[in-house]
Write a protein that holds these residues in place. Structure first.
Motif, PDB file in Angstrom:
ATOM      1  N   PRO A  99      20.581 103.573  -1.027  1.00 52.81           N
ATOM      2  CA  PRO A  99      20.611 105.011  -0.724  1.00 52.81           C
ATOM      3  C   PRO A  99      19.463 105.354   0.227  1.00 52.81           C
ATOM      4  O   PRO A  99      18.393 104.735   0.179  1.00 52.81           O
ATOM      5  CB  PRO A  99      20.427 105.663  -2.098  1.00 52.81           C
ATOM      6  CG  PRO A  99      19.662 104.654  -2.889  1.00 52.81           C
ATOM      7  CD  PRO A  99      20.079 103.305  -2.383  1.00 52.81           C
ATOM      8  N   TYR A 101      16.795 108.160   1.292  1.00 53.56           N
ATOM      9  CA  TYR A 101      16.116 109.364   0.844  1.00 53.56           C
ATOM     10  C   TYR A 101      15.158 109.858   1.930  1.00 53.56           C
ATOM     11  O   TYR A 101      14.747 109.096   2.811  1.00 53.56           O
ATOM     12  CB  TYR A 101      15.320 109.115  -0.438  1.00 53.56           C
ATOM     13  CG  TYR A 101      16.174 108.806  -1.640  1.00 53.56           C
ATOM     14  CD1 TYR A 101      16.741 109.824  -2.395  1.00 53.56           C
ATOM     15  CD2 TYR A 101      16.389 107.487  -2.027  1.00 53.56           C
ATOM     16  CE1 TYR A 101      17.520 109.537  -3.509  1.00 53.56           C
ATOM     17  CE2 TYR A 101      17.167 107.184  -3.135  1.00 53.56           C
ATOM     18  CZ  TYR A 101      17.730 108.214  -3.868  1.00 53.56           C
ATOM     19  OH  TYR A 101      18.507 107.935  -4.960  1.00 53.56           O
ATOM     20  N   GLN A 236      16.674 113.943  -3.398  1.00 58.89           N
ATOM     21  CA  GLN A 236      18.074 114.047  -3.038  1.00 58.89           C
ATOM     22  C   GLN A 236      18.447 112.933  -2.078  1.00 58.89           C
ATOM     23  O   GLN A 236      17.772 112.698  -1.082  1.00 58.89           O
ATOM     24  CB  GLN A 236      18.362 115.414  -2.396  1.00 58.89           C
ATOM     25  CG  GLN A 236      19.807 115.592  -1.945  1.00 58.89           C
ATOM     26  CD  GLN A 236      20.020 116.888  -1.186  1.00 58.89           C
ATOM     27  OE1 GLN A 236      19.076 117.659  -1.019  1.00 58.89           O
ATOM     28  NE2 GLN A 236      21.238 117.119  -0.746  1.00 58.89           N
ATOM     29  N   GLU A 237      19.536 112.246  -2.397  1.00 57.47           N
ATOM     30  CA  GLU A 237      20.021 111.181  -1.525  1.00 57.47           C
ATOM     31  C   GLU A 237      20.704 111.800  -0.310  1.00 57.47           C
ATOM     32  O   GLU A 237      21.638 112.590  -0.440  1.00 57.47           O
ATOM     33  CB  GLU A 237      20.995 110.279  -2.290  1.00 57.47           C
ATOM     34  CG  GLU A 237      21.585 109.163  -1.454  1.00 57.47           C
ATOM     35  CD  GLU A 237      22.583 108.330  -2.247  1.00 57.47           C
ATOM     36  OE1 GLU A 237      23.455 107.704  -1.625  1.00 57.47           O
ATOM     37  OE2 GLU A 237      22.501 108.314  -3.497  1.00 57.47           O
ATOM     38  N   HIS A 240      24.187 107.075   2.080  1.00 62.14           N
ATOM     39  CA  HIS A 240      24.316 105.793   1.388  1.00 62.14           C
ATOM     40  C   HIS A 240      24.932 104.831   2.393  1.00 62.14           C
ATOM     41  O   HIS A 240      25.974 105.121   2.977  1.00 62.14           O
ATOM     42  CB  HIS A 240      25.218 105.910   0.155  1.00 62.14           C
ATOM     43  CG  HIS A 240      25.049 104.776  -0.806  1.00 62.14           C
ATOM     44  ND1 HIS A 240      24.266 104.854  -1.938  1.00 62.14           N
ATOM     45  CD2 HIS A 240      25.523 103.506  -0.786  1.00 62.14           C
ATOM     46  CE1 HIS A 240      24.285 103.709  -2.576  1.00 62.14           C
ATOM     47  NE2 HIS A 240      25.038 102.872  -1.896  1.00 62.14           N
TER      48      HIS A 240
END
Length: 409
Positions: A99, A101, A236-237, A240
């Motif tokens: 992911p 960030y 919060q991502e 991805h």
């Protein structure tokens, strides 16, 4: 005329008084012969009827006795190397997957890629607007300039006091104070410089770059969204992404087949999505430890995916080859799973020998689902009963419908 009328009455009386002739002897013989033939024919009919009834009763008894003997289907165990292949399920995973960030707080200014986009390492993914960081950086730079000015003044003062000390114009104490003040000013400059570098680093996080080459699998933000880097909240991502030009497949290999997971060995992969097509993978490593809960060995198989045909998360079948003699048995046979009988005394199969069923104890090796491997208890020439009755016991007379030799593959 009266004489003439009386003559006719005399003639019949004369005729009636004559004796009747005796029947001929040949007619009596024929009658006797006919009766004899009729008696003989009747006797033959009676004998034939009795014989047919007796034969019918015998046939009925034989048919009844034969019908009482159960008819069974049999199969001959299969031999060969086909059972050496092990097929296990697995799921594909990206070789690198992570992911993305944010490392700084602010608002999303712009995103440049969306799901399915193929990106290269270092490519710009998004930009974050961080006005607070920008203002803090300006203030830190101003403080650094002030600290540097104080450092230069302290350095001049220290040099002057050291020169005056050579002529004993100033005391040693005052000179030491000037030197220590210079050291303090230099430390302050170092601190301010570090703070400027920290804020510059945070400001550089306004731009989000791809850590490796791959594909964007998810985008979880949009323009104007508040970005929280995790200070006082859950981060919060933003994106991805996954590297899919090479995939990993983790397979749980049963302990009994662990010798098939040799590092460096080739493994074939098949997918329902590509019927009739095989992909070649390589066993690169294993956990070298049996999971005590599942009694399996975790094995990693890597497969090249240059054209991105295989999707991450796809369900695949991994075909491993078991080394010959890995089970330490000279010969193993394969029989259908529907020939097994589970009894309290152990696993059994029904074998037809001398027109009678015999329950034979066996020892199985691997379970292939529809078939099982038998490593002890059977011979290649045995006729094994398919779908045996639960009430089957040894010594029961049975009749074979038709052997299904070669029915196993």
């Amino acid at each position: 005329m009266s004489n003439i009328e009386n003559k006719p009455s005399e003639t019949p009386s004369a005729v009636s008084e004559q004796p009747s002739p005796a029947p001929p002897k040949s007619s009596s013989r024929w009658l006797l012969s006919g009766l004899t033939v009729a008696v003989i024919i009747l006797a033959i009919l009676i004998y034939t009827g009795i014989r047919e009834r007796a034969n019918a009763e015998t046939t009925l008894g034989t048919s009844t006795e034969r019908a009482a003997i159960p008819t069974v289907n049999v199969v001959v165990p299969a031999t060969g190397t086909a059972a050496q292949e092990i097929v296990l399920p697995g799921n594909t995973q990206a070789f690198n997957e992570t992911p993305i960030y944010a490392r700084t707080n602010g608002y999303l200014k712009q995103w440049h890629v969306d799901i399915g986009a193929k990106v290269n390492r270092g490519q710009l993914l998004a930009e974050i607007d961080t006005p607070e960081i920008d203002q803090q950086l300006e203030q830190a730079r101003a403080d650094l300039k002030n600290a540097q000015a104080n450092e230069r003044l302290a350095e001049i003062t220290s040099t002057r006091w050291q020169d005056l000390l050579k002529t004993n114009s100033v005391s040693k104490q005052e000179t030491d104070q000037a030197i220590q003040d210079l050291s303090a000013r230099q430390a302050s400059v170092d601190s301010m410089t570090a703070n400027v570098h920290r804020l510059e680093q945070l400001q550089s996080f306004e731009k989000v770059y791809a850590p490796f080459s791959g594909v964007i699998t998810a985008r979880n933000t949009d323009i104007g969204a508040l970005i929280n880097a995790g200070a006082g909240g859950v981060p919060q991502e933003l994106f991805h992404m996954a590297s899919i030009n090479r995939l990993r497949v983790y397979v749980a290999v049963p302990e009994v087949d662990s010798q098939a997971a040799q590092t460096g060995a080739k493994a074939a992969l098949t997918l329902d999505e590509f019927p009739g097509e095989t992909f070649e993978g390589t066993i690169v490593r294993n956990s070298d430890s049996i999971d005590s809960a599942s009694r399996t060995l975790n094995v990693e198989v890597d497969v090249n995916n240059p054209q991105d045909r295989i999707k991450t998360g796809a369900y695949v079948f991994v075909h491993l080859t078991r080394p010959h003699g890995a089970n330490n048995y000279t010969q193993s046979l394969t029989i259908p799973a529907n020939t097994l009988l589970f009894r309290s005394e152990g696993l059994r199969v029904g074998v037809v020998r001398d027109e009678r069923a015999e329950l034979v104890p066996i020892k199985i090796g691997r379970d292939f689902g529809s078939t099982v491997e038998v490593v002890a208890g059977l011979k290649p020439t045995d006729h094994i009963i398919v779908n045996p009755s639960d009430s089957l016991i040894s010594g029961t007379r049975v009749q074979i419908s038709a052997p299904q030799a070669g029915g196993l593959k």
